[in-house]
Design a protein around this motif. Structure first.
Motif, mmCIF file in Angstrom:
data_model
loop_
_atom_site.group_PDB
_atom_site.id
_atom_site.type_symbol
_atom_site.label_atom_id
_atom_site.label_comp_id
_atom_site.label_asym_id
_atom_site.label_seq_id
_atom_site.Cartn_x
_atom_site.Cartn_y
_atom_site.Cartn_z
ATOM 1 N N VAL A 61 44.625 -34.690 30.102
ATOM 2 C CA VAL A 61 44.687 -35.724 30.451
ATOM 3 C C VAL A 61 45.416 -37.011 29.581
ATOM 4 O O VAL A 61 45.755 -37.259 28.706
ATOM 5 N N VAL A 62 45.905 -37.345 30.482
ATOM 6 C CA VAL A 62 47.171 -39.121 30.218
ATOM 7 C C VAL A 62 46.085 -40.373 30.807
ATOM 8 O O VAL A 62 45.818 -40.536 31.819
ATOM 9 N N VAL B 60 39.004 -31.136 26.550
ATOM 10 C CA VAL B 60 39.680 -31.242 27.443
ATOM 11 C C VAL B 60 40.800 -31.236 26.482
ATOM 12 O O VAL B 60 41.095 -31.117 25.121
ATOM 13 N N SER B 61 41.645 -29.956 26.304
ATOM 14 C CA SER B 61 42.355 -29.001 26.178
ATOM 15 C C SER B 61 43.849 -30.275 25.574
ATOM 16 O O SER B 61 43.621 -29.928 23.845
ATOM 17 N N GLU B 62 43.966 -31.104 26.233
ATOM 18 C CA GLU B 62 45.142 -32.220 25.533
ATOM 19 C C GLU B 62 44.874 -33.436 25.903
ATOM 20 O O GLU B 62 44.667 -33.956 27.043
ATOM 21 N N LEU C 133 43.455 -29.979 21.374
ATOM 22 C CA LEU C 133 41.790 -29.213 20.887
ATOM 23 C C LEU C 133 42.141 -28.384 20.575
ATOM 24 O O LEU C 133 42.924 -27.876 20.622
ATOM 25 N N ALA C 134 40.993 -28.462 18.919
ATOM 26 C CA ALA C 134 41.681 -27.217 18.463
ATOM 27 C C ALA C 134 39.591 -26.919 17.817
ATOM 28 O O ALA C 134 39.848 -27.842 17.132
ATOM 29 N N ASP C 135 39.618 -26.272 17.943
ATOM 30 C CA ASP C 135 37.952 -25.569 17.396
ATOM 31 C C ASP C 135 36.852 -27.252 17.758
ATOM 32 O O ASP C 135 36.517 -27.404 16.834
ATOM 33 N N GLY C 136 37.392 -27.861 18.898
ATOM 34 C CA GLY C 136 36.052 -28.647 19.043
ATOM 35 C C GLY C 136 36.712 -29.898 18.990
ATOM 36 O O GLY C 136 36.160 -31.460 18.540
ATOM 37 N N ILE C 137 37.645 -29.753 18.234
ATOM 38 C CA ILE C 137 38.257 -31.190 17.179
ATOM 39 C C ILE C 137 39.976 -31.693 17.950
ATOM 40 O O ILE C 137 40.639 -30.292 18.052
ATOM 41 N N PHE C 138 39.412 -33.149 18.091
ATOM 42 C CA PHE C 138 41.497 -32.874 18.660
ATOM 43 C C PHE C 138 42.588 -33.717 17.646
ATOM 44 O O PHE C 138 41.932 -33.987 16.147
ATOM 45 N N ARG C 139 43.693 -32.673 17.204
ATOM 46 C CA ARG C 139 44.532 -32.442 16.451
ATOM 47 C C ARG C 139 46.085 -34.105 17.061
ATOM 48 O O ARG C 139 46.453 -33.089 17.559
ATOM 49 N N SER C 140 45.845 -34.395 15.888
ATOM 50 C CA SER C 140 47.228 -35.589 16.194
ATOM 51 C C SER C 140 48.541 -34.345 16.814
ATOM 52 O O SER C 140 48.222 -33.441 15.664
ATOM 53 N N ALA C 141 48.933 -34.345 17.716
ATOM 54 C CA ALA C 141 50.145 -33.027 17.409
ATOM 55 C C ALA C 141 51.773 -34.275 17.190
ATOM 56 O O ALA C 141 52.440 -33.796 18.294
ATOM 57 N N GLY C 142 51.394 -35.335 16.649
ATOM 58 C CA GLY C 142 52.212 -36.520 16.635
ATOM 59 C C GLY C 142 52.632 -37.586 17.690
ATOM 60 O O GLY C 142 52.120 -38.001 18.415
#
Length: 187
Positions: free
Chosen positions: A108-109, A133-135, A151-160
């Motif tokens: 999603v953007v 949503v995966s990303e 999304l990693a383990d159900g939590i959004f992680r910042s990829a920068g």
């Protein structure tokens, strides 16, 4: 039809279908109605340019389909949004129905506008995470950067935060060439 939960009326997808086609974006998040004015031209240019890049990588290769607003994304009965851009991978093509996307897109953007920035960075970030949503990309056309969440383990992680290039994390094909967008061609 609206439902009542804990004495609060929550709008549903059926209510969404009754909203007028008036050039504004109508969304329902947790049963509440949100309305946004038509975006600025600069917003639409960034949207178009991202769409072209993503279209090349997904639609033309058969990896998936890219759609742009307005398209209804039904995440739950009381969560109906119209993201600026969505990517649905080929393996999830059944989520695309004739009149809407049913379930979480893979990417999603959202492109920030003065009237939507707060919602995109908070309410929608939480909603997209909860929906799986995966990303998620939050595009800031003023600063010319994209904040990427994966999304990693159900939590959004910042990829920068990216200004020059961004690699799509959710391609669905681990051995495929990375899908990269040259952001200098987007701004």
């Amino acid at each position: 039809m609206a439902v009542v939960v804990d004495r609060k009326t929550k709008l549903t997808y059926e209510d969404y279908l009754q909203f007028p086609e008036d050039g504004r974006r109508h969304e329902i998040i947790d049963g509440d109605h949100y309305l946004s004015a038509a975006p600025f031209v600069s917003h639409q240019r960034v949207s178009r340019n991202l769409m072209i890049h993503l279209h090349r990588h997904f639609d033309l290769t058969g990896m998936g389909e890219v759609l742009h607003a307005p398209v209804a994304v039904v995440l739950s009965q009381s969560d109906v949004v119209e993201p600026d851009l969505v990517v649905v991978l080929a393996e999830h093509a059944s989520r695309i129905r004739r009149e809407r996307i049913e379930g979480a897109p893979d990417l999603v953007v959202e492109i920030l506008s003065p009237s939507t920035a707060y919602r995109d960075r908070g309410l929608k970030l939480d909603l997209y995470q909860k929906a799986g949503v995966s990303e998620y990309w939050i595009v800031d056309p003023e600063r010319k950067v994209v904040q990427q969440y994966v999304l990693a383990d159900g939590i959004f992680r910042s990829a920068g935060e990216h200004a020059a290039r961004i690699a799509v994390a959710c391609t669905g094909q681990p051995d495929a060439q990375p899908v990269e967008v040259d952001l200098t061609e987007v701004w």
